[in-house]
Design a protein around this motif. Structure first.
Motif, PDB file in Angstrom:
ATOM      1  N   ASN A 152      33.303  30.093  58.417  1.00 37.27           N
ATOM      2  CA  ASN A 152      33.726  30.554  57.066  1.00 37.27           C
ATOM      3  C   ASN A 152      32.413  31.452  56.433  1.00 37.27           C
ATOM      4  O   ASN A 152      32.354  31.609  55.223  1.00 37.27           O
ATOM      5  CB  ASN A 152      33.950  29.460  55.971  1.00 37.27           C
ATOM      6  CG  ASN A 152      32.681  28.635  55.899  1.00 37.27           C
ATOM      7  OD1 ASN A 152      31.697  28.573  56.460  1.00 37.27           O
ATOM      8  ND2 ASN A 152      32.977  27.522  55.062  1.00 37.27           N
ATOM      9  N   HIS A 153      31.853  32.352  57.368  1.00 35.09           N
ATOM     10  CA  HIS A 153      30.673  32.885  56.873  1.00 35.09           C
ATOM     11  C   HIS A 153      30.705  34.333  56.772  1.00 35.09           C
ATOM     12  O   HIS A 153      30.004  35.331  56.666  1.00 35.09           O
ATOM     13  CB  HIS A 153      29.428  32.656  57.947  1.00 35.09           C
ATOM     14  CG  HIS A 153      28.831  31.309  57.733  1.00 35.09           C
ATOM     15  ND1 HIS A 153      27.792  30.763  58.679  1.00 35.09           N
ATOM     16  CD2 HIS A 153      28.998  30.207  56.977  1.00 35.09           C
ATOM     17  CE1 HIS A 153      27.366  29.467  58.396  1.00 35.09           C
ATOM     18  NE2 HIS A 153      28.456  29.138  57.520  1.00 35.09           N
ATOM     19  N   GLU A 154      32.081  34.723  57.305  1.00 31.77           N
ATOM     20  CA  GLU A 154      32.308  36.254  57.401  1.00 31.77           C
ATOM     21  C   GLU A 154      32.963  36.891  56.130  1.00 31.77           C
ATOM     22  O   GLU A 154      33.999  36.261  55.547  1.00 31.77           O
ATOM     23  CB  GLU A 154      33.146  36.555  58.746  1.00 31.77           C
ATOM     24  CG  GLU A 154      32.456  36.354  59.992  1.00 31.77           C
ATOM     25  CD  GLU A 154      31.384  37.219  60.021  1.00 31.77           C
ATOM     26  OE1 GLU A 154      31.234  38.419  59.854  1.00 31.77           O
ATOM     27  OE2 GLU A 154      30.079  36.477  60.301  1.00 31.77           O
ATOM     28  N   PRO A 155      32.515  38.193  55.826  1.00 31.82           N
ATOM     29  CA  PRO A 155      33.398  38.617  54.616  1.00 31.82           C
ATOM     30  C   PRO A 155      34.837  39.048  54.685  1.00 31.82           C
ATOM     31  O   PRO A 155      34.892  39.451  55.688  1.00 31.82           O
ATOM     32  CB  PRO A 155      32.421  39.859  54.140  1.00 31.82           C
ATOM     33  CG  PRO A 155      31.712  40.059  55.712  1.00 31.82           C
ATOM     34  CD  PRO A 155      31.571  38.981  56.358  1.00 31.82           C
ATOM     35  N   ARG A 156      35.555  38.993  53.645  1.00 29.83           N
ATOM     36  CA  ARG A 156      36.735  39.313  53.849  1.00 29.83           C
ATOM     37  C   ARG A 156      36.616  40.833  53.978  1.00 29.83           C
ATOM     38  O   ARG A 156      37.617  41.493  54.677  1.00 29.83           O
ATOM     39  CB  ARG A 156      37.681  39.047  52.603  1.00 29.83           C
ATOM     40  CG  ARG A 156      38.003  37.386  52.686  1.00 29.83           C
ATOM     41  CD  ARG A 156      38.791  37.346  51.461  1.00 29.83           C
ATOM     42  NE  ARG A 156      38.600  37.616  50.149  1.00 29.83           N
ATOM     43  CZ  ARG A 156      39.433  37.709  49.216  1.00 29.83           C
ATOM     44  NH1 ARG A 156      40.720  38.008  49.414  1.00 29.83           N
ATOM     45  NH2 ARG A 156      38.873  38.093  47.783  1.00 29.83           N
ATOM     46  N   LEU A 157      36.149  41.749  53.426  1.00 33.34           N
ATOM     47  CA  LEU A 157      35.814  43.334  53.566  1.00 33.34           C
ATOM     48  C   LEU A 157      35.065  43.389  54.825  1.00 33.34           C
ATOM     49  O   LEU A 157      34.020  42.965  54.991  1.00 33.34           O
ATOM     50  CB  LEU A 157      35.013  43.948  52.383  1.00 33.34           C
ATOM     51  CG  LEU A 157      34.947  45.248  52.259  1.00 33.34           C
ATOM     52  CD1 LEU A 157      36.329  45.943  52.335  1.00 33.34           C
ATOM     53  CD2 LEU A 157      34.186  45.844  51.185  1.00 33.34           C
ATOM     54  N   PHE A 182      39.295  49.956  44.788  1.00 32.50           N
ATOM     55  CA  PHE A 182      39.949  49.770  46.132  1.00 32.50           C
ATOM     56  C   PHE A 182      39.686  48.241  46.512  1.00 32.50           C
ATOM     57  O   PHE A 182      40.612  47.360  47.221  1.00 32.50           O
ATOM     58  CB  PHE A 182      38.883  50.346  47.139  1.00 32.50           C
ATOM     59  CG  PHE A 182      38.879  50.087  48.618  1.00 32.50           C
ATOM     60  CD1 PHE A 182      40.171  50.002  49.410  1.00 32.50           C
ATOM     61  CD2 PHE A 182      38.089  49.465  49.150  1.00 32.50           C
ATOM     62  CE1 PHE A 182      40.357  49.683  50.660  1.00 32.50           C
ATOM     63  CE2 PHE A 182      37.952  48.861  50.730  1.00 32.50           C
ATOM     64  CZ  PHE A 182      39.248  49.101  51.284  1.00 32.50           C
ATOM     65  N   THR A 183      38.543  47.420  46.248  1.00 29.54           N
ATOM     66  CA  THR A 183      38.452  46.183  46.604  1.00 29.54           C
ATOM     67  C   THR A 183      39.166  45.277  45.604  1.00 29.54           C
ATOM     68  O   THR A 183      39.979  44.276  46.066  1.00 29.54           O
ATOM     69  CB  THR A 183      36.961  45.687  46.298  1.00 29.54           C
ATOM     70  OG1 THR A 183      36.435  45.940  45.030  1.00 29.54           O
ATOM     71  CG2 THR A 183      35.998  46.259  47.485  1.00 29.54           C
ATOM     72  N   ALA A 184      39.434  45.435  44.510  1.00 31.89           N
ATOM     73  CA  ALA A 184      40.184  44.920  43.544  1.00 31.89           C
ATOM     74  C   ALA A 184      41.856  44.796  43.953  1.00 31.89           C
ATOM     75  O   ALA A 184      42.620  43.781  43.985  1.00 31.89           O
ATOM     76  CB  ALA A 184      40.018  45.366  42.086  1.00 31.89           C
ATOM     77  N   GLN A 185      41.966  46.001  44.760  1.00 34.48           N
ATOM     78  CA  GLN A 185      43.535  46.180  45.186  1.00 34.48           C
ATOM     79  C   GLN A 185      43.741  45.333  46.308  1.00 34.48           C
ATOM     80  O   GLN A 185      44.727  44.807  46.652  1.00 34.48           O
ATOM     81  CB  GLN A 185      43.967  47.584  45.179  1.00 34.48           C
ATOM     82  CG  GLN A 185      45.414  47.873  45.627  1.00 34.48           C
ATOM     83  CD  GLN A 185      45.842  49.327  45.691  1.00 34.48           C
ATOM     84  OE1 GLN A 185      44.991  49.977  45.223  1.00 34.48           O
ATOM     85  NE2 GLN A 185      47.161  49.545  45.893  1.00 34.48           N
ATOM     86  N   SER A 186      42.750  45.687  47.306  1.00 36.77           N
ATOM     87  CA  SER A 186      42.794  45.043  48.633  1.00 36.77           C
ATOM     88  C   SER A 186      42.714  43.761  48.820  1.00 36.77           C
ATOM     89  O   SER A 186      43.402  43.211  49.628  1.00 36.77           O
ATOM     90  CB  SER A 186      41.980  46.212  49.706  1.00 36.77           C
ATOM     91  OG  SER A 186      42.381  47.298  49.388  1.00 36.77           O
ATOM     92  N   LEU A 187      41.858  43.015  47.995  1.00 43.22           N
ATOM     93  CA  LEU A 187      41.497  41.767  48.273  1.00 43.22           C
ATOM     94  C   LEU A 187      42.074  40.927  47.162  1.00 43.22           C
ATOM     95  O   LEU A 187      41.545  39.932  46.841  1.00 43.22           O
ATOM     96  CB  LEU A 187      39.947  41.757  48.327  1.00 43.22           C
ATOM     97  CG  LEU A 187      39.334  42.538  49.430  1.00 43.22           C
ATOM     98  CD1 LEU A 187      37.876  42.326  49.399  1.00 43.22           C
ATOM     99  CD2 LEU A 187      39.692  42.246  50.938  1.00 43.22           C
ATOM    100  N   GLU A 197      30.792  44.122  45.476  1.00 40.43           N
ATOM    101  CA  GLU A 197      32.144  44.648  44.648  1.00 40.43           C
ATOM    102  C   GLU A 197      33.260  43.618  45.247  1.00 40.43           C
ATOM    103  O   GLU A 197      34.352  43.692  44.472  1.00 40.43           O
ATOM    104  CB  GLU A 197      32.346  46.142  44.836  1.00 40.43           C
ATOM    105  CG  GLU A 197      31.384  47.138  43.901  1.00 40.43           C
ATOM    106  CD  GLU A 197      31.460  46.793  42.637  1.00 40.43           C
ATOM    107  OE1 GLU A 197      32.494  46.426  42.066  1.00 40.43           O
ATOM    108  OE2 GLU A 197      30.466  46.951  41.828  1.00 40.43           O
ATOM    109  N   SER A 198      33.367  43.351  46.463  1.00 41.53           N
ATOM    110  CA  SER A 198      34.097  42.532  47.015  1.00 41.53           C
ATOM    111  C   SER A 198      34.265  41.150  46.794  1.00 41.53           C
ATOM    112  O   SER A 198      34.940  40.454  47.291  1.00 41.53           O
ATOM    113  CB  SER A 198      34.291  42.968  48.506  1.00 41.53           C
ATOM    114  OG  SER A 198      33.312  42.300  49.118  1.00 41.53           O
ATOM    115  N   GLY A 199      33.227  40.762  45.975  1.00 44.43           N
ATOM    116  CA  GLY A 199      32.724  39.225  45.663  1.00 44.43           C
ATOM    117  C   GLY A 199      32.107  38.589  46.519  1.00 44.43           C
ATOM    118  O   GLY A 199      31.867  37.562  46.494  1.00 44.43           O
TER     119      GLY A 199
END
Length: 256
Positions: free
Chosen positions: A71-76, A186-191, A249-251
């Motif tokens: 669980n260490h990898e970013p979603r983006l 972009f991040t708000a919509q994609s994630l 920005e992607s959290g």
């Protein structure tokens, strides 16, 4: 705790065999002995806490004591496309951006690239870059080793834009967009959905920057030209800065 990457084939039902340089590191550098614990990952789907069972001359056998969550990898998923810089700057880019969270590196040749590309020498450089990515991923407790691709020509890079959800072209003479203004929506919509993922390509130029023609062709291919503030960054600093901003920005780094 020390961490090592192994191939999926080295994972057995209840044991892991570590070979090569990593085995020598465990036995000679870390002075490992039976009962010592470390973490192994296959870089794909399995990660485990293990304890040394035996140490041979060229291998270390360890018993799996606990399977760990990856669980260490970013979603983006951010790819850094870096125009080949002088000296060992590419090594710095790969090491630091691996620590921050990049998933892939794409070296490329642009109009102002100073380095003379030599295919024969590039094999050894590529091998070294991949070793640096592996060591940085282990140090940062990444679940994967970021890929380091073969260097591309400019036109080849342009042709790859369709593989990403978003492409940002870092340009000191940007046309009005700042990186945050592009990334936030972009991040708000994609994630927005739990478990969702998105891919972002960040283009970073060489010491002399990109030409206006390169900016034009990048935008025509689908990239968004962005600035990184009012200060001019070194080429090896720009990618790290843009990557950190994107993950924030992607959290992934304290963002909402």
């Amino acid at each position: 705790m020390q961490r090592y990457f192994v191939s999926p084939e080295q994972f057995k039902e209840d044991r892991v065999e570590v070979t090569g340089e990593d085995a020598r590191h465990i036995s000679k550098v870390m002075r490992g002995k039976p009962g010592d614990a470390f973490i192994v990952s296959d870089g794909v789907s399995r990660e485990a806490l293990v304890e040394i069972e035996s140490i041979e001359q060229t291998s270390v056998t360890a018993v799996i004591t606990e399977l760990l969550e990856m669980n260490h990898e970013p979603r983006l998923k951010v790819t850094i496309a870096q125009s080949l810089p002088k000296g060992d700057k590419m090594e710095t880019v790969i090491q630091k951006c691996t620590e921050i969270g990049a998933v892939t590196f794409v070296p490329f040749i642009s109009e102002r690239t100073i380095v003379q590309y030599d295919a024969k020498k590039e094999g050894k450089r590529l091998e070294r870059w991949r070793k640096i990515a592996k060591e940085a991923a282990e140090q940062a407790h990444r679940n994967i080793i970021p890929a380091v691709e073969q260097p591309l020509a400019w036109k080849q890079l342009l042709g790859s834009f369709s593989h990403y959800d978003k492409v940002c072209f870092c340009y000191e003479k940007e046309h009005g967009s700042q990186l945050r203004d592009v990334l936030k929506p972009f991040t708000a919509q994609s994630l927005q959905e739990p478990g969702s993922a998105a891919s972002l390509l960040l283009l970073v130029g060489p010491e002399g920057g990109f030409t206006e023609e390169e900016c034009r062709t990048a935008e025509e291919a689908g990239a968004v030209s962005v600035g990184l503030g009012r200060r001019i960054l070194r080429c090896e600093t720009a990618g790290m800065t843009a990557l950190a901003c994107a993950l924030y920005e992607s959290g992934e780094m304290g963002g909402v």
